[in-house]
Design a protein around this motif. Structure first.
Motif, short mmCIF file in Angstrom:
data_model
loop_
_atom_site.label_atom_id
_atom_site.label_comp_id
_atom_site.label_asym_id
_atom_site.label_seq_id
_atom_site.Cartn_x
_atom_site.Cartn_y
_atom_site.Cartn_z
N GLU A 186 -29.08 18.55 21.67
CA GLU A 186 -27.69 18.82 22.10
C GLU A 186 -27.01 19.80 21.14
OE1 GLU A 186 -26.59 14.46 24.15
OE2 GLU A 186 -26.12 14.88 22.04
N LEU A 187 -27.26 19.62 19.84
CA LEU A 187 -26.63 20.50 18.85
C LEU A 187 -27.14 21.94 18.98
CD1 LEU A 187 -26.69 18.24 15.65
CD2 LEU A 187 -24.64 19.05 16.87
N LEU A 188 -28.43 22.10 19.21
CA LEU A 188 -29.01 23.45 19.31
C LEU A 188 -28.42 24.23 20.48
CD1 LEU A 188 -32.76 22.65 18.53
CD2 LEU A 188 -31.13 23.83 17.02
N ALA A 189 -27.92 23.50 21.47
CA ALA A 189 -27.34 24.16 22.65
C ALA A 189 -25.87 24.53 22.43
CB ALA A 189 -27.44 23.24 23.86
N ARG A 219 -27.02 31.74 17.05
CA ARG A 219 -27.86 32.19 15.92
C ARG A 219 -29.34 32.23 16.29
NH1 ARG A 219 -26.70 28.15 11.30
NH2 ARG A 219 -28.43 29.28 10.29
N ILE A 220 -29.71 31.56 17.37
CA ILE A 220 -31.13 31.45 17.74
C ILE A 220 -31.48 32.54 18.76
CG2 ILE A 220 -32.86 30.01 18.90
CD1 ILE A 220 -31.47 27.54 17.67
N LEU A 269 -36.17 32.10 28.19
CA LEU A 269 -36.86 32.60 29.39
C LEU A 269 -37.64 31.45 30.01
CD1 LEU A 269 -38.19 36.02 27.98
CD2 LEU A 269 -36.05 35.55 29.21
N ARG A 270 -37.47 31.26 31.29
CA ARG A 270 -38.10 30.11 31.95
C ARG A 270 -39.63 30.13 31.80
NH1 ARG A 270 -34.97 26.09 31.92
NH2 ARG A 270 -36.39 25.02 33.31
N ASN A 271 -40.21 31.35 31.77
CA ASN A 271 -41.69 31.38 31.62
C ASN A 271 -42.13 31.21 30.17
OD1 ASN A 271 -40.91 33.82 30.57
ND2 ASN A 271 -42.39 35.05 31.68
N HIS A 272 -41.16 30.95 29.30
CA HIS A 272 -41.48 30.59 27.91
C HIS A 272 -41.36 29.09 27.69
CE1 HIS A 272 -40.74 34.75 25.80
NE2 HIS A 272 -41.64 34.80 26.75
N ILE A 273 -41.09 28.37 28.75
CA ILE A 273 -41.02 26.90 28.66
C ILE A 273 -42.33 26.36 29.22
CG2 ILE A 273 -39.82 24.83 29.46
CD1 ILE A 273 -37.29 26.58 29.76
N HIS A 274 -43.13 25.78 28.37
CA HIS A 274 -44.50 25.38 28.76
C HIS A 274 -44.58 23.85 28.88
CE1 HIS A 274 -45.53 29.54 28.12
NE2 HIS A 274 -44.93 29.47 26.94
N ARG A 275 -44.13 23.39 30.03
CA ARG A 275 -44.11 21.96 30.31
C ARG A 275 -45.52 21.45 30.49
NH1 ARG A 275 -44.20 19.20 35.05
NH2 ARG A 275 -44.43 21.19 36.18
N ARG A 296 -29.20 24.88 28.97
CA ARG A 296 -27.92 25.31 28.39
C ARG A 296 -28.04 26.56 27.50
NH1 ARG A 296 -25.74 19.35 26.30
NH2 ARG A 296 -25.97 18.24 28.27
N VAL A 297 -29.26 27.09 27.40
CA VAL A 297 -29.46 28.25 26.51
C VAL A 297 -30.24 29.33 27.28
CG1 VAL A 297 -29.40 26.86 24.40
CG2 VAL A 297 -31.60 27.26 25.56
N PRO A 298 -30.15 30.58 26.84
CA PRO A 298 -30.81 31.69 27.59
C PRO A 298 -32.28 31.86 27.26
CG PRO A 298 -29.52 32.59 25.79
CD PRO A 298 -29.26 31.11 25.77
#
Ligand code: 6PG
Length: 256
Positions: A56-59, A66-67, A105-111, A101-103
């Motif tokens: 939650e904090l990172l968002a 900063r990220i 890239l969806r193809n960088h999320i490796h579920r 909640r953050v930008p």
């Protein structure tokens, strides 16, 4: 994998909120440093409940801006074999508290693709994603820039449980394992992958973790044979963020 001896740093934080803020700062620092150096950063998120506040904090500010989200690749250390929308899904926790909640890239999320009914097939699919993103040659190992790990009171970490056959795995990147009820079927990164991380950030909170935290951080022989001990012994850098309740058996308390 670094040849240097593992270095362990322990910070005792007043409570889970302080622990989560310390973790958010560290995660932000590591991502920024890695992206500056290599234009990419690959991390593995922890499951369980402890990381929720961190996500939650990172968002939120000051961390969100900063990220460099578009240079970040996100994996999971492990997953329960439940639907992606299930309340116990490690993916859902990160998706709901952070990733929507953050930008990034969806193809960088490796579920971890647990919708496949055969857990062994899920592990193979996840392994293929790791090999693709890390551009591994045959026999190569992914080196995560940062791995977040929780710690179970029994010394488990990720979904590597005591006495599990998965602890002896030396060639696979990810395997199907069995955990406790209610979600016995799980997928987890293996010890060879976790131990090669450049940095492991351990998130340990709550009084019920005091015994295992003390065992781990005092390098007890028994602890070294537990799953977390097997990972701890070989990682290059281990930063332990422990709240006061979990640190009550540790000497030399320094509140962070
Ligand atoms: C999981 C986790 C597991 C977790 C520990 C601590 O999927 O269950 O990966 O290893 O990190 O059990 O869990 P808590 O943070 O809920 O105490």
């Amino acid at each position: 994998m670094s040849g240097r001896a593992p270095s362990h740093h322990v910070r005792v934080c007043r409570d889970l909120d302080a622990l989560s803020r310390a973790a958010a700062e560290r995660v932000t620092q590591v991502i920024r440093r890695q992206v500056r150096a290599r234009r990419t950063c690959r991390i593995a998120l922890a499951g369980g409940s402890t990381p929720e506040r961190l996500y939650e904090l990172l968002a939120r500010e000051p961390y969100r801006s900063r990220i460099p989200w578009k240079s970040l690749q996100v994996f999971w250390t492990d997953e329960r074999c439940v639907p992606r929308g299930h309340p116990s899904s490690n993916y859902r926790l990160a998706e709901d508290t952070l990733l929507t909640r953050v930008p990034i890239l969806r193809n960088h999320i490796h579920r971890i693709p647990v919708e496949h009914k055969d857990p062994a097939r899920v592990a193979r699919r996840y392994e293929q994603a790791l090999r693709r993103v890390f551009r591994l040659r045959r026999g190569g190992w992914p080196v995560f820039d940062l791995v977040l790990l929780g710690l179970g009171a029994d010394g488990h970490t990720a979904s590597l449980f005591p006495q599990s056959p998965a602890l002896a795995e030396t060639t696979r990147l990810a395997v199907a394992t069995r955990g406790p009820l209610p979600h016995r079927s799980r997928i987890t990164l293996t010890i060879p992958v976790l131990k090669r991380a450049n940095e492991v950030l351990w998130l340990v909170a709550g009084a019920r973790k005091a015994g295992i935290a003390q065992a781990m951080l005092s390098n007890r022989p028994r602890a070294r044979q537990l799953p977390a001990g097997l990972v701890l012994a070989k990682s290059a850098t281990n930063l332990w963020l422990v709240d006061r309740a979990a640190a009550r058996c540790l000497p030399h308390r320094v509140t962070f």
